[in-house]
Write an enzyme that holds these catalytic residues in place. Structure first.
Site, PDB file in Angstrom:
ATOM      1  N   GLU A   1      -7.770   4.037  15.369  1.00  0.00           N
ATOM      2  CA  GLU A   1      -6.668   4.503  16.683  1.00  0.00           C
ATOM      3  C   GLU A   1      -5.691   3.320  16.082  1.00  0.00           C
ATOM      4  OE1 GLU A   1      -7.497   3.907  20.514  1.00  0.00           O
ATOM      5  OE2 GLU A   1      -8.854   4.757  20.741  1.00  0.00           O
ATOM      6  N   PRO A   2      -4.179   4.118  16.357  1.00  0.00           N
ATOM      7  CA  PRO A   2      -3.472   3.125  15.621  1.00  0.00           C
ATOM      8  C   PRO A   2      -2.636   1.558  16.409  1.00  0.00           C
ATOM      9  CG  PRO A   2      -2.412   5.243  16.940  1.00  0.00           C
ATOM     10  CD  PRO A   2      -3.908   4.770  17.289  1.00  0.00           C
TER      11      PRO A   2
ATOM     12  N   ALA B   1      -5.933  -0.411  16.635  1.00  0.00           N
ATOM     13  CA  ALA B   1      -7.914  -0.829  16.648  1.00  0.00           C
ATOM     14  C   ALA B   1      -8.280  -0.350  15.355  1.00  0.00           C
ATOM     15  CB  ALA B   1      -7.945  -0.011  18.187  1.00  0.00           C
ATOM     16  N   GLY B   2      -8.565  -0.268  14.343  1.00  0.00           N
ATOM     17  CA  GLY B   2      -9.305  -0.129  12.824  1.00  0.00           C
ATOM     18  C   GLY B   2     -10.448  -1.150  13.228  1.00  0.00           C
ATOM     19  N   SER B   3     -10.575  -2.288  12.576  1.00  0.00           N
ATOM     20  CA  SER B   3     -11.776  -3.641  12.307  1.00  0.00           C
ATOM     21  C   SER B   3     -12.224  -3.488  13.619  1.00  0.00           C
ATOM     22  CB  SER B   3     -11.162  -4.244  11.582  1.00  0.00           C
ATOM     23  OG  SER B   3     -10.182  -3.845  10.319  1.00  0.00           O
TER      24      SER B   3
ATOM     25  N   ALA C   1     -17.705  -3.919  24.341  1.00  0.00           N
ATOM     26  CA  ALA C   1     -18.429  -3.023  23.873  1.00  0.00           C
ATOM     27  C   ALA C   1     -19.420  -2.292  24.203  1.00  0.00           C
ATOM     28  CB  ALA C   1     -19.186  -3.456  22.370  1.00  0.00           C
TER      29      ALA C   1
ATOM     30  N   GLU D   1     -23.125   4.528   6.286  1.00  0.00           N
ATOM     31  CA  GLU D   1     -21.943   4.514   5.731  1.00  0.00           C
ATOM     32  C   GLU D   1     -21.149   4.153   4.622  1.00  0.00           C
ATOM     33  OE1 GLU D   1     -19.390   4.253   9.166  1.00  0.00           O
ATOM     34  OE2 GLU D   1     -16.918   4.314   8.190  1.00  0.00           O
TER      35      GLU D   1
ATOM     36  N   LEU E   1      -6.396   0.284 -20.079  1.00  0.00           N
ATOM     37  CA  LEU E   1      -6.404   0.009 -21.995  1.00  0.00           C
ATOM     38  C   LEU E   1      -5.183   1.606 -22.235  1.00  0.00           C
ATOM     39  CD1 LEU E   1      -9.592  -0.590 -21.821  1.00  0.00           C
ATOM     40  CD2 LEU E   1      -7.519  -1.686 -23.085  1.00  0.00           C
TER      41      LEU E   1
HETATM   42  C1  LIG Z   1      -7.504   6.910   3.487  1.00  0.00           C
HETATM   43  C2  LIG Z   1      -8.234   6.689   4.893  1.00  0.00           C
HETATM   44  C3  LIG Z   1      -9.178   7.366   5.655  1.00  0.00           C
HETATM   45  C4  LIG Z   1      -9.817   7.098   6.753  1.00  0.00           C
HETATM   46  N1  LIG Z   1     -10.417   8.037   7.538  1.00  0.00           N
HETATM   47  C5  LIG Z   1     -11.594   7.309   9.047  1.00  0.00           C
HETATM   48  C6  LIG Z   1     -12.042   8.441   9.092  1.00  0.00           C
HETATM   49  O1  LIG Z   1     -12.827   9.449   8.920  1.00  0.00           O
HETATM   50  N2  LIG Z   1     -12.482   7.970  10.790  1.00  0.00           N
HETATM   51  C7  LIG Z   1     -12.012   6.561  11.544  1.00  0.00           C
HETATM   52  O2  LIG Z   1     -12.245   6.763  12.330  1.00  0.00           O
HETATM   53  N3  LIG Z   1     -11.014   6.074  10.565  1.00  0.00           N
HETATM   54  C8  LIG Z   1     -10.631   5.899   9.149  1.00  0.00           C
HETATM   55  N4  LIG Z   1     -10.088   5.638   9.055  1.00  0.00           N
HETATM   56  C9  LIG Z   1      -9.314   4.403   9.348  1.00  0.00           C
HETATM   57  C10 LIG Z   1     -10.486   2.574   8.443  1.00  0.00           C
HETATM   58  O3  LIG Z   1     -11.639   2.913   8.608  1.00  0.00           O
HETATM   59  C11 LIG Z   1      -9.528   1.548   9.103  1.00  0.00           C
HETATM   60  O4  LIG Z   1      -8.134   2.351   7.981  1.00  0.00           O
HETATM   61  C12 LIG Z   1     -10.142   0.515   9.211  1.00  0.00           C
HETATM   62  O5  LIG Z   1     -11.460   0.528   9.603  1.00  0.00           O
HETATM   63  C13 LIG Z   1      -9.165  -0.699   9.349  1.00  0.00           C
HETATM   64  O6  LIG Z   1      -9.088  -0.338  10.596  1.00  0.00           O
HETATM   65  P1  LIG Z   1      -7.411  -1.223  10.208  1.00  0.00           P
HETATM   66  O7  LIG Z   1      -6.317  -0.304   9.630  1.00  0.00           O
HETATM   67  O8  LIG Z   1      -6.714  -0.306  11.976  1.00  0.00           O
HETATM   68  O9  LIG Z   1      -6.928  -1.877   9.618  1.00  0.00           O
HETATM   69  P2  LIG Z   1      -6.483  -3.867  11.052  1.00  0.00           P
HETATM   70  O10 LIG Z   1      -8.255  -3.525  11.027  1.00  0.00           O
HETATM   71  O11 LIG Z   1      -5.646  -4.010  11.905  1.00  0.00           O
HETATM   72  O12 LIG Z   1      -6.673  -4.952   9.551  1.00  0.00           O
HETATM   73  C14 LIG Z   1      -5.424  -4.856   8.516  1.00  0.00           C
HETATM   74  C15 LIG Z   1      -6.054  -6.380   7.260  1.00  0.00           C
HETATM   75  O13 LIG Z   1      -6.813  -7.794   9.203  1.00  0.00           O
HETATM   76  C16 LIG Z   1      -8.554  -7.540   8.354  1.00  0.00           C
HETATM   77  N5  LIG Z   1      -9.676  -8.056   9.551  1.00  0.00           N
HETATM   78  C17 LIG Z   1      -9.798  -7.992  10.564  1.00  0.00           C
HETATM   79  N6  LIG Z   1     -10.373  -8.277  10.892  1.00  0.00           N
HETATM   80  C18 LIG Z   1     -10.206  -9.376  10.292  1.00  0.00           C
HETATM   81  C19 LIG Z   1     -11.053 -10.285  11.164  1.00  0.00           C
HETATM   82  N7  LIG Z   1     -11.806 -10.629  11.850  1.00  0.00           N
HETATM   83  N8  LIG Z   1     -10.920 -11.489  10.189  1.00  0.00           N
HETATM   84  C20 LIG Z   1     -10.934 -11.189   8.492  1.00  0.00           C
HETATM   85  N9  LIG Z   1      -9.564 -10.354   8.570  1.00  0.00           N
HETATM   86  C21 LIG Z   1      -9.588  -8.797   9.179  1.00  0.00           C
HETATM   87  C22 LIG Z   1      -8.855  -6.060   7.407  1.00  0.00           C
HETATM   88  O14 LIG Z   1      -9.641  -7.201   7.357  1.00  0.00           O
HETATM   89  C23 LIG Z   1      -7.514  -6.022   7.414  1.00  0.00           C
HETATM   90  O15 LIG Z   1      -7.617  -6.862   5.549  1.00  0.00           O
HETATM   91  C24 LIG Z   1      -9.410   6.029   7.373  1.00  0.00           C
HETATM   92  C25 LIG Z   1      -7.989   5.590   6.925  1.00  0.00           C
HETATM   93  C26 LIG Z   1      -7.936   5.778   6.005  1.00  0.00           C
HETATM   94  C27 LIG Z   1      -6.568   4.653   5.181  1.00  0.00           C
END
Ligand SMILES: Cc1cc2nc3c(=O)[nH]c(=O)nc-3n(C[C@H](O)[C@H](O)[C@H](O)COP(=O)(O)OP(=O)(O)OC[C@H]3O[C@@H](n4cnc5c(N)ncnc54)[C@H](O)[C@@H]3O)c2cc1C
Length: 387
Positions: free
Chosen positions: A128-129, A131-133, A179, A243, A338
């Site tokens: 989500e916008p 929430a990723g990691s 969770a 994955e 290269l």
């Molecule tokens: C081209 C593309 C395709 C994708 N396809 C899918 C899909 O099909 N389905 C889907 O659900 N998602 C998809 N994603 C999402 C992708 O899995 C997320 O972008 C990824 O999990 C990272 O989440 P975020 O972008 O919110 O970054 P954030 O979670 O905001 O992280 C930002 C930075 O902080 C770092 N960080 C975060 N937490 C920690 C921590 N605890 N300790 C240290 N560093 C940390 C991260 O490593 C990153 O460098 C896609 C993304 C892209 C760009």
């Protein structure tokens, strides 16, 4: 040379037919699809007719019931030519696998035959916008209303998002339970209230549709729940090793392809009266990169073997993703060097490979998250002593 030992004759026969398909149906059109920002549905139907989608789905659900190596062959052959548009991996390796692992018999019978044929395209909706990691922080909600759930929220960065017919959606069914409040649903994209937003403009992977998805009062029957209520997070965790392995397979393949392109190019291109390959710098650089690529391949193949034996653990998978994806980015960067200025031109596959590569350190669990998983295991006997 450490020869690969995973594949048998039937896999190699399949590989040559997949290679022909890729050369015929993908390579000539990929540049146009990059302009379009999406691959045509027709490609999915052709891939389905050729048996390239969801190879492991059992015959009773419309598949061929083959082993995982057939899926690996498809991923490798598509990545070997740098075709980043077709989102077969998400569809086959994630969505179909989720349905097979957690779906009811009815859900499997409904979706899997269509997915095998390419009639229905699958996406995975977690990010989500905000929430990723940190997936526990998702806000999309599914609220029970009698025999239905009502879904509200939004997803972003969803691969196959424009094309998708069925989405494996992660939503909160209990906002207070962390969770334990996450549940998975199968959501048909033609349900009222389900809207596909922008096809996002990206740095690379330009032929792959990556989208926003919106849900406004989307009603799904409770029978659309995938797996158990409140178990969605746990279900997702069980699939992460697979994955991450898939990402390593992609990266190991790209490393080898890019090194091959670079050897060919530098052996032809001349400067100062000799070929670029005649410079010791070129030879040493490619020797270093090829060594890394071999390490990446051997470790990845070992992980494939463990996965097929049901013994790939999340830490080894995280190591595969971290090492092989970092190697991937290093290889494309240094190979592009290269090629000189031509390497920066979009008409050269190395330029596309460079743009496509960056995502591998981010999506499907970032490099930092891989390091967390690995270090957590290292310090597991020192809980409380290490911050
Ligand atoms: C081209 C593309 C395709 C994708 N396809 C899918 C899909 O099909 N389905 C889907 O659900 N998602 C998809 N994603 C999402 C992708 O899995 C997320 O972008 C990824 O999990 C990272 O989440 P975020 O972008 O919110 O970054 P954030 O979670 O905001 O992280 C930002 C930075 O902080 C770092 N960080 C975060 N937490 C920690 C921590 N605890 N300790 C240290 N560093 C940390 C991260 O490593 C990153 O460098 C896609 C993304 C892209 C760009």
């Amino acid at each position: 040379m450490i020869a690969r030992s995973l594949f048998r004759e039937e896999h190699e026969i399949f590989r040559s037919s997949v290679r022909k398909f890729v050369e015929r149906e993908i390579v000539p059109f990929h540049a146009q699809w990059e302009h379009d920002g999406v691959v045509p549905r027709e490609l999915w139907l052709k891939a389905g007719a050729e048996g390239l989608l969801c190879c492991t789905v059992p015959e009773e659900y419309g598949g061929l019931g083959l082993d995982y190596l057939f899926d690996v062959v498809v991923f490798e052959e598509v990545w070997r030519v740098g075709a980043s548009g077709p989102g077969f991996l998400i569809h086959t390796d994630l969505v179909a696998t989720y349905i097979l692992s957690f779906g009811t018999d009815e859900q499997r019978r409904h979706w899997l035959p269509k997915m095998v044929r390419g009639d229905a395209i699958g996406s995975l909706g977690m990010t989500e916008p905000h929430a990723g990691s940190d997936l526990k922080a998702i806000r999309t909600k599914a609220v029970r209303n009698g025999d239905e759930f009502v879904i509200n929220g939004q997803k972003v960065f969803i691969s196959n998002g424009q094309l998708c017919d069925v989405l494996v959606l992660a939503a909160k069914t209990d906002s207070a339970a962390g969770a334990k409040g996450v549940t998975l649903f199968l959501v048909e994209s033609d349900r009222p209230g389900f809207a596909k937003g922008r096809n996002l403009e990206k740095l690379g992977m330009k032929a792959q549709d990556t989208s926003e998805l919106f849900f406004q009062d989307v009603r799904v029957p409770a029978s659309n729940m995938l797996g158990q209520e409140g178990q969605g997070f746990g279900h997702m965790m069980t699939k992460l090793a697979q994955e991450r392995l898939a990402q390593a397979i992609r990266s190991a393949t790209v490393c080898e392809a890019v090194i091959e392109w670079t050897v060919d190019y530098t052996a032809q291109r001349k400067a100062f009266g000799q070929t670029i390959a005649d410079f010791q710098n070129t030879q040493f650089k490619l020797a270093e990169l090829d060594t890394l690529a071999t390490m990446a391949r051997v470790y990845t193949d070992k992980c494939i073997e463990l996965f097929m034996a049901g013994r790939l653990d999340p830490v080894d998978a995280a190591k595969a993703k971290m090492f092989v994806c970092e190697t991937h980015c290093k290889v494309v960067d240094e190979c592009l060097q290269l090629f000189g200025g031509w390497g920066y031109m979009w008409e050269y596959p190395i330029a596309r490979a460079y743009a496509d590569a960056r995502i591998v350190k981010i999506a499907g669990g970032s490099i930092e998250i891989m390091k967390m998983i690995i270090s957590r295991e290292l310090f597991k006997n020192h809980v409380g002593k290490v911050q």
